[in-house]
Write an enzyme that holds these catalytic residues in place. Sequence first.
Site, PDB file in Angstrom:
ATOM      1  N   TYR A  11      14.615  15.371  13.016  1.00 58.71           N
ATOM      2  CA  TYR A  11      15.307  14.730  14.132  1.00 58.71           C
ATOM      3  C   TYR A  11      15.317  13.229  13.888  1.00 58.71           C
ATOM      4  O   TYR A  11      14.309  12.665  13.453  1.00 58.71           O
ATOM      5  CB  TYR A  11      14.576  15.028  15.453  1.00 58.71           C
ATOM      6  CG  TYR A  11      15.150  14.251  16.622  1.00 58.71           C
ATOM      7  CD1 TYR A  11      16.173  14.796  17.404  1.00 58.71           C
ATOM      8  CD2 TYR A  11      14.696  12.977  16.912  1.00 58.71           C
ATOM      9  CE1 TYR A  11      16.726  14.076  18.451  1.00 58.71           C
ATOM     10  CE2 TYR A  11      15.249  12.243  17.961  1.00 58.71           C
ATOM     11  CZ  TYR A  11      16.271  12.792  18.718  1.00 58.71           C
ATOM     12  OH  TYR A  11      16.824  12.082  19.750  1.00 58.71           O
ATOM     13  N   GLU A  20      22.552   9.883  17.418  1.00 61.36           N
ATOM     14  CA  GLU A  20      21.534  10.920  17.258  1.00 61.36           C
ATOM     15  C   GLU A  20      21.976  11.967  16.248  1.00 61.36           C
ATOM     16  O   GLU A  20      23.133  12.384  16.246  1.00 61.36           O
ATOM     17  CB  GLU A  20      21.293  11.600  18.618  1.00 61.36           C
ATOM     18  CG  GLU A  20      20.142  12.589  18.617  1.00 61.36           C
ATOM     19  CD  GLU A  20      19.990  13.280  19.975  1.00 61.36           C
ATOM     20  OE1 GLU A  20      20.963  13.928  20.433  1.00 61.36           O
ATOM     21  OE2 GLU A  20      18.920  13.153  20.594  1.00 61.36           O
TER      22      GLU A  20
END
Lengths: 367, 367, 289, 289
Positions: free
Chosen positions: B101, B186
């Site tokens: 992530y 993101e």
Amino acid sequence: MKLYEYQAKEIFARTGIPVPRGRVVLSPEEAAQAAGELGGEVVIKAQVLAGGRGKAGGVRFAAGPEETAAVARTILDLEIKGLPVNALLVEERLPSERELYLSISVDRQAGRPVILAAAEGGMEIETFPEDKIRRRFVETRRGVHPWEGRELAAALGLRGSLLPEFGKFMATLALVFERNDAELAEINPLVQVGSHLVAADARLNIDDAALFRHPDLTKGQELGTQGGPSFVRLGGDIAVLANGAGMAMATLDVLESLGGKASCFIDLGGGTGEEEMSKAIGILGGFSQAMLVNIFGGITRCDEVARAVIRGRQAAPQLPLVVRLDGTNQEEGLRLLREAGVAAVSTMEEAARQVVAQTGGKGEKEV
Amino acid sequence: MKLYEYQAKEIFARTGIPVPRGRVVLSPEEAAQAAGELGGEVVIKAQVLAGGRGKAGGVRFAAGPEETAAVARTILDLEIKGLPVNALLVEERLPSERELYLSISVDRQAGRPVILAAAEGGMEIETFPEDKIRRRFVETRRGVHPWEGRELAAALGLRGSLLPEFGKFMATLALVFERNDAELAEINPLVQVGSHLVAADARLNIDDAALFRHPDLTKGQELGTQGGPSFVRLGGDIAVLANGAGMAMATLDVLESLGGKASCFIDLGGGTGEEEMSKAIGILGGFSQAMLVNIFGGITRCDEVARAVIRGRQAAPQLPLVVRLDGTNQEEGLRLLREAGVAAVSTMEEAARQVVAQTGGKGEKEV
Amino acid sequence: MSVLLNGGERILIQGITGRQGSFHARRMLEYGSRVVAGVSPGRGGAAVEGVPVFDTVREAVREKGADTSCLFVPAAGAADAAHEALENGIRLLVLVTEHVPVHDAVEVVARAKELRVRVIGPNTFGIISPGKGKIGIMPHEYYTPGPVGLVARSGTLSYQVAAELTAAGLGQSTAVGVGGDPVVGCSLREVLTHFKDDDETRAVVLIGEIGGTAEEEAAELIAGLGKPVVAYLVGRTAPVGVRMGHAGAIIERGKGTYAGKAAALREAGALLAETPWQVAPLVLKSLRG
Amino acid sequence: MSVLLNGGERILIQGITGRQGSFHARRMLEYGSRVVAGVSPGRGGAAVEGVPVFDTVREAVREKGADTSCLFVPAAGAADAAHEALENGIRLLVLVTEHVPVHDAVEVVARAKELRVRVIGPNTFGIISPGKGKIGIMPHEYYTPGPVGLVARSGTLSYQVAAELTAAGLGQSTAVGVGGDPVVGCSLREVLTHFKDDDETRAVVLIGEIGGTAEEEAAELIAGLGKPVVAYLVGRTAPVGVRMGHAGAIIERGKGTYAGKAAALREAGALLAETPWQVAPLVLKSLRG
């Protein structure tokens, strides 16, 4: 790497700096067509990477396709500081009300970029009286804000809407400078047309060492960019191969004081590979009466230089060759040369004297 | 402004972040064609601006054009969190060896961007245990260097060639964040394919206030961007027009505690023009049983609000309307309303009770 | 005492697994320099010449107490590696890498100033205090301990001069390369201030070249130095406006000419050599004189 | 004593020739604030409400000794104007402009910290010490001198509460808008520290909203404040993940919920109002209590 005016203007325009309408052309016919499209008076400018273009007749005005074609033909026939004129920029002639000067370059001593501005433009900045030039250093990490341009404009005596206009202009030029790894971004003259500012001329020199991150800017570059050997053409008859700019210049100075003169030199950057070196030696041999190899190896290794010399020499086996090798892996280098039948001398002074003598220099002058 | 995954990936790829091969399609036929071009297994992803897409069946795998067309049809028929699926992204299915992530967002309290990274990916970051998340604040003026990414990668336990790879990746994501005025950039998951990292998913939210300098990103935007009134759709029956987010939320809270519920509200930004206001009022009337105008004018002027209310109301003249005006130019505003036959009440409390009563809310609950 | 180095440095080699990094790590170890760690991202856990390799400077500092870095990372990644060193507590950074983009150098030097880290280079051969230690790439066989402080912009030319000094029986207290690039972390002038305070240095040799105004600024200190200075300048025959080799020596905008520099140095009291082999005799003369 | 303002400020209005700038320059002058100069690039030499206009902040500071700026420049140029103020010696900058891009706000706030300049906003109504002076856009007719310190993120809502306080006979020592944007120069918490040290402030009203953690951080100071705090929070009924108006109040990633903030404030000892008209009674009660 210096960009041509038209290339610089393309980059300027893309980033938001107003430039005159116009286009680059290669022939009088194209020039005529461009003039027809632009209408009115045009300016025709030789695209050469040399200063003093105007004085050499490389910038002229014309009106209409016919006159433009004639002027273009004249300029294309010129040679400016030894350079042929292969391309022209044909642009609208601006009704300039005022000329300014603006540039950004790297200041060596301050270690950061500096903006120079003057309320006059058109002539070389070197000729400006110091008290007419305004300077402002750039805090690179903060970038250049429009307010800094407004302060500079106020200091130049600009008033009214030109103030914010100059502010935006300068901030945009700083962006061009930064984004393109420029050594110099210069607008001379920067002209006022009504309430607007336009870059009538444009210079943009890119840092060779940074070309790796500007693949769009490099085409057909071979020697002279980072990584490879650096090649400089001079006027004499001795080809010089040295390592390090300091050593290279020392060699040229010494040759000259002994009555010789270098035809060209190659600075082998630290860590240049054997392949590249031998290619460079081949090139050097082409326009010289003799060759001097003067190496003091630090990061450069003498054995690699020796191998390159032996290989590169095959392109010009009759060329008198004087080699002096000192430093890292010196013994191995000297052994290789000996085996290839190349005699090496032991000092720089001796090497310089020998090579000058071989090209008919008197070699007598005491230094 | 939130960008769709495929838009975000276009920007990522342009800046140098590896993304899967693929393309956006609007029909099962196009999806089949894309699958044929890509070959092998593909992933088909609903392009909606909502989280939880996977759980809702909006992300599925298929092999070959036929199966892809069938899956595409199914997904195009979905409604995800109330949103229709108009477009799909068809991509190669990556042989992922590891999921990570990585995100950059603005940290309100620290007042600067923060990078979050985790050695697991694919699920919402909110569900990660805090001790699995690595944080690094960004010194914006210095930019983000690859070495910072390498340190973060080392802290995540990455080794070998993934370390410099992650470093470059993170520095490039920071460039995307900075250059696009992002609120959030993101990648979840960021997947390892062999010795490389690829952005398998992409989110990019742009700061509405900065859209003026990204003309390429805005198309067909009307409400909800900077400058104009901000419009929010809710679930009840009272249209609310207020100025300032705080006042708007206070109004919603008060309505709810009195037993009412807002259908939507518009926050009139300071300095919104009369024209825009009246247009906004016209829109609000469309899906409401009554309207509450609650204004305390500071930079907003009550007379302008009054004029806008009178004009905008023409779109829904039968709609019950309760107006409360206080603050800058209050007298003039109240006079205009009186002349137009609109009664104004004098306090926020009274206004809220009246409008709730008119929509059948009990209006009794004491607050 | 010696200049810039004290022999206690705990040296990190950034880019130690590369061709130059590993070669010169060995050479520094041979010379007795305390090379305690290397950094090569992705190669952590390896060893080069017995020196442990880490993925990050952070680890090298934490595990081995490195306080000085000698950087060999190729130009495209050099600034990144330099910033990593600066932000992780390195106090002296010797930036050997050539061809570092000048905009990168500006950022590194500016940040180093903020953090009060000393940067030598980029494009430097480093620092050597003969017999005590070296950080860099100079062929140390040509150096020997003695009373001459040597400071240069150019690498190979300074080896030449060091060799001439050594051959003439003149050892060196410290030899420093400030780097040949347009923007460097430490100027000729700054090195002169160190030589001024150094008891071991009894004479200074300054090797300059055309371009910029570093020599003129250094010249301002010569009168107050209290030690003789021999200067050797190159580029006398270089054409105006032509870049002389990689290092970027260039006479631009009327600045940085040989004549201007020579005059400034001479007026400040320096003796001027015209060839590398004139330097040692002039030093001997000035020490006697 | 009052908070943040001392009445001696020499105020500059950046963007004074604009619609908002000129309107509020007049309103500030009416209220007795010392507006000494305006800046509007290209309009130097003009005057607005008798206030001289300059092209640059530099001139305004040099000619009129401005030390405080109230900034109305439209969003696209606001950061540029703010940096101009910061770099030219302004010590207190009230950034009224709405819709400043958050990346711009980050830079302005970071630079202000380096230069130790106090920044209020962006997207603030400013500061008012009733009867002494104001810098900003609040409708000052609703304020009156007294013992209540007021700090808010939201503008209009705080006018509402100030009006309720004044109507209840409770004047204000100082009212401060920290600004409704995600990144602001001065936090709720920081204003509380000023109220703590202010003799004129006997009770504090804090007006907060969902989103971020500014209220939670402010809550940490309440126990040690030595003065009663009444808090009023809005956004109780706002849906999660929806941006509530321009100001950017939004519940994201589980942070910034009404419940969390209310709990933090209540546990710290604050009294919680649920409507604007509950604030004044709670303040009265706390002052009596």
